[in-house]
Design a protein around this motif. Structure first.
Motif, PDB file in Angstrom:
ATOM      1  N   ILE A 266       0.868  -1.174   0.000  1.00  0.00           N
ATOM      2  CA  ILE A 266       0.000   0.000   0.000  1.00  0.00           C
ATOM      3  C   ILE A 266       0.908   1.229   0.000  1.00  0.00           C
ATOM      4  O   ILE A 266       1.765   1.361   0.871  1.00  0.00           O
ATOM      5  N   VAL A 267       0.757   2.084  -0.977  1.00  0.00           N
ATOM      6  CA  VAL A 267       1.558   3.320  -0.997  1.00  0.00           C
ATOM      7  C   VAL A 267       0.638   4.474  -1.344  1.00  0.00           C
ATOM      8  O   VAL A 267      -0.083   4.438  -2.339  1.00  0.00           O
ATOM      9  N   VAL A 268       0.653   5.497  -0.495  1.00  0.00           N
ATOM     10  CA  VAL A 268      -0.270   6.620  -0.634  1.00  0.00           C
ATOM     11  C   VAL A 268       0.540   7.886  -0.878  1.00  0.00           C
ATOM     12  O   VAL A 268       1.419   8.228  -0.103  1.00  0.00           O
ATOM     13  N   GLY A 269       0.245   8.555  -1.975  1.00  0.00           N
ATOM     14  CA  GLY A 269       0.938   9.789  -2.290  1.00  0.00           C
ATOM     15  C   GLY A 269      -0.008  10.880  -2.716  1.00  0.00           C
ATOM     16  O   GLY A 269      -1.076  10.614  -3.264  1.00  0.00           O
ATOM     17  N   ASN A 270       0.377  12.111  -2.434  1.00  0.00           N
ATOM     18  CA  ASN A 270      -0.357  13.306  -2.833  1.00  0.00           C
ATOM     19  C   ASN A 270      -1.781  13.322  -2.280  1.00  0.00           C
ATOM     20  O   ASN A 270      -2.744  13.582  -2.999  1.00  0.00           O
ATOM     21  N   VAL A 271      -1.879  13.053  -0.983  1.00  0.00           N
ATOM     22  CA  VAL A 271      -3.182  13.032  -0.306  1.00  0.00           C
ATOM     23  C   VAL A 271      -3.130  13.898   0.940  1.00  0.00           C
ATOM     24  O   VAL A 271      -2.184  13.810   1.733  1.00  0.00           O
ATOM     25  N   GLU A 272      -4.128  14.721   1.127  1.00  0.00           N
ATOM     26  CA  GLU A 272      -4.317  15.448   2.372  1.00  0.00           C
ATOM     27  C   GLU A 272      -5.319  14.682   3.214  1.00  0.00           C
ATOM     28  O   GLU A 272      -6.481  14.533   2.820  1.00  0.00           O
ATOM     29  N   ASN A 273      -4.864  14.146   4.335  1.00  0.00           N
ATOM     30  CA  ASN A 273      -5.681  13.366   5.259  1.00  0.00           C
ATOM     31  C   ASN A 273      -5.894  11.950   4.737  1.00  0.00           C
ATOM     32  O   ASN A 273      -6.668  11.727   3.808  1.00  0.00           O
ATOM     33  N   VAL A 274      -5.200  11.009   5.344  1.00  0.00           N
ATOM     34  CA  VAL A 274      -5.329   9.612   4.947  1.00  0.00           C
ATOM     35  C   VAL A 274      -5.337   8.741   6.198  1.00  0.00           C
ATOM     36  O   VAL A 274      -4.620   9.008   7.161  1.00  0.00           O
ATOM     37  N   LEU A 275      -6.163   7.711   6.169  1.00  0.00           N
ATOM     38  CA  LEU A 275      -6.228   6.742   7.257  1.00  0.00           C
ATOM     39  C   LEU A 275      -6.052   5.350   6.675  1.00  0.00           C
ATOM     40  O   LEU A 275      -6.806   4.940   5.786  1.00  0.00           O
ATOM     41  N   ILE A 276      -5.027   4.633   7.154  1.00  0.00           N
ATOM     42  CA  ILE A 276      -4.836   3.223   6.809  1.00  0.00           C
ATOM     43  C   ILE A 276      -4.918   2.439   8.106  1.00  0.00           C
ATOM     44  O   ILE A 276      -4.139   2.679   9.040  1.00  0.00           O
ATOM     45  N   GLU A 277      -5.873   1.512   8.202  1.00  0.00           N
ATOM     46  CA  GLU A 277      -6.034   0.776   9.448  1.00  0.00           C
ATOM     47  C   GLU A 277      -6.425  -0.677   9.197  1.00  0.00           C
ATOM     48  O   GLU A 277      -7.092  -1.004   8.215  1.00  0.00           O
ATOM     49  N   TYR A 278      -5.939  -1.544  10.087  1.00  0.00           N
ATOM     50  CA  TYR A 278      -6.262  -2.978  10.068  1.00  0.00           C
ATOM     51  C   TYR A 278      -5.908  -3.621   8.728  1.00  0.00           C
ATOM     52  O   TYR A 278      -6.651  -4.450   8.208  1.00  0.00           O
ATOM     53  N   CYS A 279      -4.785  -3.224   8.154  1.00  0.00           N
ATOM     54  CA  CYS A 279      -4.352  -3.777   6.877  1.00  0.00           C
ATOM     55  C   CYS A 279      -3.100  -4.628   7.059  1.00  0.00           C
ATOM     56  O   CYS A 279      -2.315  -4.424   7.992  1.00  0.00           O
ATOM     57  N   LEU A 280      -2.898  -5.569   6.156  1.00  0.00           N
ATOM     58  CA  LEU A 280      -1.740  -6.452   6.184  1.00  0.00           C
ATOM     59  C   LEU A 280      -1.074  -6.444   4.819  1.00  0.00           C
ATOM     60  O   LEU A 280      -1.728  -6.660   3.800  1.00  0.00           O
ATOM     61  N   SER A 281       0.238  -6.179   4.784  1.00  0.00           N
ATOM     62  CA  SER A 281       1.010  -6.239   3.547  1.00  0.00           C
ATOM     63  C   SER A 281       2.259  -7.069   3.794  1.00  0.00           C
ATOM     64  O   SER A 281       2.953  -6.866   4.793  1.00  0.00           O
ATOM     65  N   TYR A 282       2.570  -7.995   2.881  1.00  0.00           N
ATOM     66  CA  TYR A 282       3.746  -8.829   3.062  1.00  0.00           C
ATOM     67  C   TYR A 282       4.245  -9.348   1.712  1.00  0.00           C
ATOM     68  O   TYR A 282       3.574  -9.235   0.702  1.00  0.00           O
ATOM     69  N   GLN A 283       5.466  -9.866   1.738  1.00  0.00           N
ATOM     70  CA  GLN A 283       6.131 -10.360   0.538  1.00  0.00           C
ATOM     71  C   GLN A 283       6.133  -9.296  -0.569  1.00  0.00           C
ATOM     72  O   GLN A 283       5.698  -9.528  -1.689  1.00  0.00           O
ATOM     73  N   VAL A 284       6.642  -8.114  -0.208  1.00  0.00           N
ATOM     74  CA  VAL A 284       6.799  -7.034  -1.173  1.00  0.00           C
ATOM     75  C   VAL A 284       8.274  -6.909  -1.534  1.00  0.00           C
ATOM     76  O   VAL A 284       9.154  -7.341  -0.789  1.00  0.00           O
ATOM     77  N   MET A 285       8.580  -6.307  -2.688  1.00  0.00           N
ATOM     78  CA  MET A 285       9.964  -6.242  -3.139  1.00  0.00           C
ATOM     79  C   MET A 285      10.551  -4.841  -3.057  1.00  0.00           C
ATOM     80  O   MET A 285      11.712  -4.669  -2.749  1.00  0.00           O
ATOM     81  N   MET A 286       9.766  -3.808  -3.341  1.00  0.00           N
ATOM     82  CA  MET A 286      10.292  -2.439  -3.394  1.00  0.00           C
ATOM     83  C   MET A 286      11.487  -2.386  -4.331  1.00  0.00           C
ATOM     84  O   MET A 286      12.623  -2.133  -3.950  1.00  0.00           O
ATOM     85  N   TRP A 287      11.241  -2.590  -5.596  1.00  0.00           N
ATOM     86  CA  TRP A 287      12.252  -2.824  -6.613  1.00  0.00           C
ATOM     87  C   TRP A 287      13.292  -1.720  -6.701  1.00  0.00           C
ATOM     88  O   TRP A 287      14.488  -1.957  -6.710  1.00  0.00           O
ATOM     89  N   HIS A 288      12.835  -0.481  -6.783  1.00  0.00           N
ATOM     90  CA  HIS A 288      13.771   0.623  -7.001  1.00  0.00           C
ATOM     91  C   HIS A 288      14.764   0.739  -5.853  1.00  0.00           C
ATOM     92  O   HIS A 288      15.941   1.001  -6.055  1.00  0.00           O
ATOM     93  N   MET A 289      14.282   0.515  -4.639  1.00  0.00           N
ATOM     94  CA  MET A 289      15.173   0.594  -3.492  1.00  0.00           C
ATOM     95  C   MET A 289      16.242  -0.485  -3.564  1.00  0.00           C
ATOM     96  O   MET A 289      17.415  -0.256  -3.283  1.00  0.00           O
ATOM     97  N   ARG A 290      15.864  -1.698  -3.969  1.00  0.00           N
ATOM     98  CA  ARG A 290      16.833  -2.779  -4.081  1.00  0.00           C
ATOM     99  C   ARG A 290      17.830  -2.498  -5.205  1.00  0.00           C
ATOM    100  O   ARG A 290      19.009  -2.776  -5.092  1.00  0.00           O
ATOM    101  N   ARG A 291      17.340  -1.897  -6.311  1.00  0.00           N
ATOM    102  CA  ARG A 291      18.242  -1.585  -7.406  1.00  0.00           C
ATOM    103  C   ARG A 291      19.288  -0.572  -6.956  1.00  0.00           C
ATOM    104  O   ARG A 291      20.472  -0.702  -7.267  1.00  0.00           O
ATOM    105  N   ARG A 292      18.866   0.436  -6.220  1.00  0.00           N
ATOM    106  CA  ARG A 292      19.837   1.436  -5.760  1.00  0.00           C
ATOM    107  C   ARG A 292      20.832   0.841  -4.761  1.00  0.00           C
ATOM    108  O   ARG A 292      21.989   1.225  -4.737  1.00  0.00           O
ATOM    109  N   GLU A 293      20.361  -0.116  -3.946  1.00  0.00           N
ATOM    110  CA  GLU A 293      21.280  -0.772  -3.032  1.00  0.00           C
ATOM    111  C   GLU A 293      22.360  -1.513  -3.818  1.00  0.00           C
ATOM    112  O   GLU A 293      23.551  -1.470  -3.459  1.00  0.00           O
TER     113      GLU A 293
END
Length: 297
Positions: A266-293
């Motif tokens: 879950i990625v939230v951008g360009n929002v004024e006032n956001v609520l994320i609750e009771y959510c589960l995220s797993y087994q994500v890669m975040m590709w760009h971050m790994r490439r820069r590493e």
């Protein structure tokens, strides 16, 4: 306007600790959209089923066969697009018609089970362009595989996509579009799972978005996302008042073509006032971050 144009889902495997990426641009209280059951019909019901005779869609017997027909329907506030539960519909739904605050446009299943939308290459499962007061529920959307669509986060290859476009909403003083509800859906194998977007300097985005009990997995860019225009000279945000609740995202594995981070649950951008609750995220890669590493090694 862009032209209109899911395999059984694997059960989530035991997951590690949840990962939640939440960006809140303001400490102000979030105006939480109230979840509502699918409204009782106040308009016209349009049925879609392989067993219909494709006459006018006004009854189960005369149901339309192809969901591409939705684009040509004379939709009005309160109308419902009803897909036969247990059946698979190929292609995608594209529409530009809004509902009203008390009479949303509804896209949902009828009968037993969820209907499945099997989208084609470079086709969104459901795409609403410059619309407001829309409710999508009880549908399974499947793409052709996250690697088969184009590299970028746009209408081509999104599971459920709402885009505000370049025109102000004439029914609101700030030009924003309101009342989007996405509830009890499963979205997989798209470039982007569920995404709310705007890429205009006028900041005409969405105000009041609810995503609840959604499962988004096996997508490429992100499971659930919002995005909008940003420059150093802009003041304000494209969207406001977004609630993401009781959702699960997993195995959204990243986009090697992206110039920014991808592979988020879950990625939230360009929002004024956001609520994320009771959510589960797993087994994500975040590709760009790994490439820069790797580039730093």
């Amino acid at each position: 306007s862009p032209s209109p144009s899911p395999s059984p889902s694997p059960s989530p495997s035991p997951s590690p600790s949840p990962i939640c990426r939440c960006v809140s641009s303001s400490p102000s209280p979030v105006s939480v959209p109230s979840p509502t059951p699918s409204p009782s019909p106040v308009g016209t019901d349009y049925y879609f089923s392989a067993s219909g005779d494709n006459t006018n869609g006004l009854t189960e017997a005369t149901a339309y066969n192809s969901i591409s027909t939705v684009y040509s329907l004379p939709l009005s506030p309160g109308d419902r697009v009803l897909l036969h539960g247990g059946e698979t519909f190929t292609g995608g739904i594209y529409f530009e018609t809004s509902g009203d605050a008390g009479a949303p446009i509804v896209i949902t299943s009828y009968g037993t089970g969820r209907a499945t939308i099997q989208a084609a290459v470079n086709t969104s499962g459901i795409y609403g362009y410059q619309v407001e007061y829309v409710r999508i529920s009880d549908i399974h959307l499947v793409g052709v595989g996250a690697g088969s669509n184009n590299c970028y986060r746009d209408a081509k290859g999104a599971g459920i996509f709402f885009y505000a476009g370049e025109l102000a909403n004439p029914n609101s003083g700030d030009g924003k579009y309101r009342g989007i509800e996405i509830v009890d859906v499963e979205v997989e194998q798209f470039e982007s799972g569920i995404t709310i977007g705007s890429w205009e300097t006028n900041l005409y985005g969405y105000d009041g978005v609810l995503v609840e009990r959604a499962v988004a997995h096996g997508n490429r860019d992100a499971g659930i996302s919002t995005w909008g225009m940003w420059t150093t000279s802009l003041v304000g945000y494209s969207h406001k008042n977004v609630v993401i609740r009781n959702c699960t995202t997993y195995e959204n594995h990243g986009n090697p073509c992206s110039s920014s981070h991808s592979g988020s649950g879950i990625v939230v951008g360009n929002v004024e006032n956001v609520l994320i609750e009771y959510c589960l995220s797993y087994q994500v890669m975040m590709w760009h971050m790994r490439r820069r590493e790797r580039e730093r090694e």
